[in-house]
Motif scaffolding. Structure first.
Motif, PDB file in Angstrom:
ATOM      1  N   VAL A 249      -8.034  -8.324  11.248  1.00  0.00           N
ATOM      2  CA  VAL A 249      -8.834  -9.502  11.574  1.00  0.00           C
ATOM      3  C   VAL A 249      -9.905  -9.157  12.606  1.00  0.00           C
ATOM      4  N   GLN A 250      -9.529  -8.420  13.623  1.00  0.00           N
ATOM      5  CA  GLN A 250     -10.486  -8.075  14.685  1.00  0.00           C
ATOM      6  C   GLN A 250     -11.597  -7.162  14.179  1.00  0.00           C
ATOM      7  N   THR A 251     -11.241  -6.115  13.437  1.00  0.00           N
ATOM      8  CA  THR A 251     -12.274  -5.174  12.986  1.00  0.00           C
ATOM      9  C   THR A 251     -13.219  -5.809  11.976  1.00  0.00           C
ATOM     10  N   VAL A 252     -12.693  -6.652  11.103  1.00  0.00           N
ATOM     11  CA  VAL A 252     -13.559  -7.339  10.128  1.00  0.00           C
ATOM     12  C   VAL A 252     -14.470  -8.325  10.841  1.00  0.00           C
ATOM     13  N   THR A 253     -13.926  -9.090  11.774  1.00  0.00           N
ATOM     14  CA  THR A 253     -14.750 -10.031  12.545  1.00  0.00           C
ATOM     15  C   THR A 253     -15.837  -9.296  13.309  1.00  0.00           C
ATOM     16  N   ASP A 254     -15.482  -8.198  13.960  1.00  0.00           N
ATOM     17  CA  ASP A 254     -16.464  -7.406  14.696  1.00  0.00           C
ATOM     18  C   ASP A 254     -17.566  -6.886  13.773  1.00  0.00           C
ATOM     19  N   ALA A 255     -17.184  -6.409  12.593  1.00  0.00           N
ATOM     20  CA  ALA A 255     -18.167  -5.870  11.649  1.00  0.00           C
ATOM     21  C   ALA A 255     -19.181  -6.928  11.247  1.00  0.00           C
ATOM     22  N   VAL A 256     -18.704  -8.114  10.928  1.00  0.00           N
ATOM     23  CA  VAL A 256     -19.606  -9.196  10.511  1.00  0.00           C
ATOM     24  C   VAL A 256     -20.499  -9.622  11.668  1.00  0.00           C
ATOM     25  N   ALA A 257     -19.912  -9.787  12.851  1.00  0.00           N
ATOM     26  CA  ALA A 257     -20.693 -10.201  14.016  1.00  0.00           C
ATOM     27  C   ALA A 257     -21.720  -9.150  14.408  1.00  0.00           C
ATOM     28  N   ASP A 258     -21.358  -7.873  14.291  1.00  0.00           N
ATOM     29  CA  ASP A 258     -22.297  -6.803  14.634  1.00  0.00           C
ATOM     30  C   ASP A 258     -23.527  -6.815  13.729  1.00  0.00           C
ATOM     31  N   VAL A 259     -23.334  -7.153  12.460  1.00  0.00           N
ATOM     32  CA  VAL A 259     -24.451  -7.142  11.510  1.00  0.00           C
ATOM     33  C   VAL A 259     -25.211  -8.468  11.503  1.00  0.00           C
ATOM     34  N   LEU A 260     -24.488  -9.579  11.473  1.00  0.00           N
ATOM     35  CA  LEU A 260     -25.148 -10.881  11.302  1.00  0.00           C
ATOM     36  C   LEU A 260     -25.449 -11.606  12.612  1.00  0.00           C
TER      37      LEU A 260
ATOM     38  N   GLU B 135     -16.414   0.453   7.052  1.00  0.00           N
ATOM     39  CA  GLU B 135     -15.949   1.123   8.276  1.00  0.00           C
ATOM     40  C   GLU B 135     -14.773   0.379   8.903  1.00  0.00           C
ATOM     41  N   ALA B 136     -14.783  -0.950   8.839  1.00  0.00           N
ATOM     42  CA  ALA B 136     -13.662  -1.733   9.374  1.00  0.00           C
ATOM     43  C   ALA B 136     -12.369  -1.391   8.634  1.00  0.00           C
ATOM     44  N   VAL B 137     -12.455  -1.267   7.319  1.00  0.00           N
ATOM     45  CA  VAL B 137     -11.287  -0.900   6.522  1.00  0.00           C
ATOM     46  C   VAL B 137     -10.821   0.504   6.893  1.00  0.00           C
ATOM     47  N   VAL B 138     -11.749   1.431   7.023  1.00  0.00           N
ATOM     48  CA  VAL B 138     -11.419   2.814   7.379  1.00  0.00           C
ATOM     49  C   VAL B 138     -10.799   2.873   8.775  1.00  0.00           C
ATOM     50  N   ASP B 139     -11.306   2.067   9.708  1.00  0.00           N
ATOM     51  CA  ASP B 139     -10.757   2.041  11.067  1.00  0.00           C
ATOM     52  C   ASP B 139      -9.281   1.660  11.068  1.00  0.00           C
ATOM     53  N   VAL B 140      -8.895   0.782  10.156  1.00  0.00           N
ATOM     54  CA  VAL B 140      -7.511   0.318  10.108  1.00  0.00           C
ATOM     55  C   VAL B 140      -6.629   1.233   9.271  1.00  0.00           C
ATOM     56  N   TYR B 141      -7.089   1.602   8.087  1.00  0.00           N
ATOM     57  CA  TYR B 141      -6.256   2.347   7.143  1.00  0.00           C
ATOM     58  C   TYR B 141      -6.427   3.856   7.197  1.00  0.00           C
ATOM     59  N   GLY B 142      -7.567   4.328   7.665  1.00  0.00           N
ATOM     60  CA  GLY B 142      -7.835   5.756   7.681  1.00  0.00           C
ATOM     61  C   GLY B 142      -8.902   6.123   6.660  1.00  0.00           C
ATOM     62  N   GLU B 143      -9.336   7.348   6.739  1.00  0.00           N
ATOM     63  CA  GLU B 143     -10.453   7.837   5.927  1.00  0.00           C
ATOM     64  C   GLU B 143     -10.209   7.708   4.425  1.00  0.00           C
ATOM     65  N   TRP B 144      -8.969   7.815   3.984  1.00  0.00           N
ATOM     66  CA  TRP B 144      -8.670   7.732   2.552  1.00  0.00           C
ATOM     67  C   TRP B 144      -9.160   6.409   1.951  1.00  0.00           C
TER      68      TRP B 144
END
Length: 128
Positions: free
Chosen positions: A88-99, A26-35
């Motif tokens: 960087v922000q979306t990936v960090t958020d994703a990891v922190a949200d899960v772990l 989802e972090a990747v999709v948030d930055v690059y788009g649904e594709w």
């Protein structure tokens, strides 16, 4: 094709694998788009306790480390500063949200640039 490798202590990762894969995708999709959903590749490396070293000694607790393989061209775009910050922000958020939010300030994200013509799939160089 975005490639993320998350190195996490096995004890933190255990039971969180599916959620972390989903969150990083989802972090990747948030930055690059649904594709990007169909081409995002997530690798989870669970490191057993005592096999992670800090300051010259094995440790039983360590912050997650994320390596994000990205095309070098991403750093030459006019919006590269914004793109990198958002990655960087979306990936960090994703990891922190899960772990766990308590890890947020210790999570490292390394963006590794791959020059054009340095990626191959099935033994064939991919130029785009």
């Amino acid at each position: 094709m975005p490639h993320l490798t998350a190195r996490v202590l096995e004890s933190q990762l255990q039971g969180n694998e599916s959620a972390l894969i989903a969150a990083l995708t989802e972090a990747v999709v948030d930055v690059y788009g649904e594709w990007a959903r169909d081409v995002a590749v997530i690798h989870l490396d669970g490191v057993p306790a005592g096999r992670w070293g800090l300051r010259g000694k094995p440790v039983d607790e360590a912050p997650p480390a994320i390596t994000f393989g990205i095309r070098e061209a991403a750093f030459t775009r006019p919006d590269s500063g914004e793109l990198v910050a958002k990655l960087v922000q979306t990936v960090t958020d994703a990891v922190a949200d899960v772990l766990g939010a308590h890890l947020r300030d210790t999570i490292t994200v390394e963006l590794v640039a791959t020059p054009a013509g340095r990626t191959a799939i099935g033994g064939v160089i991919v130029d785009s």
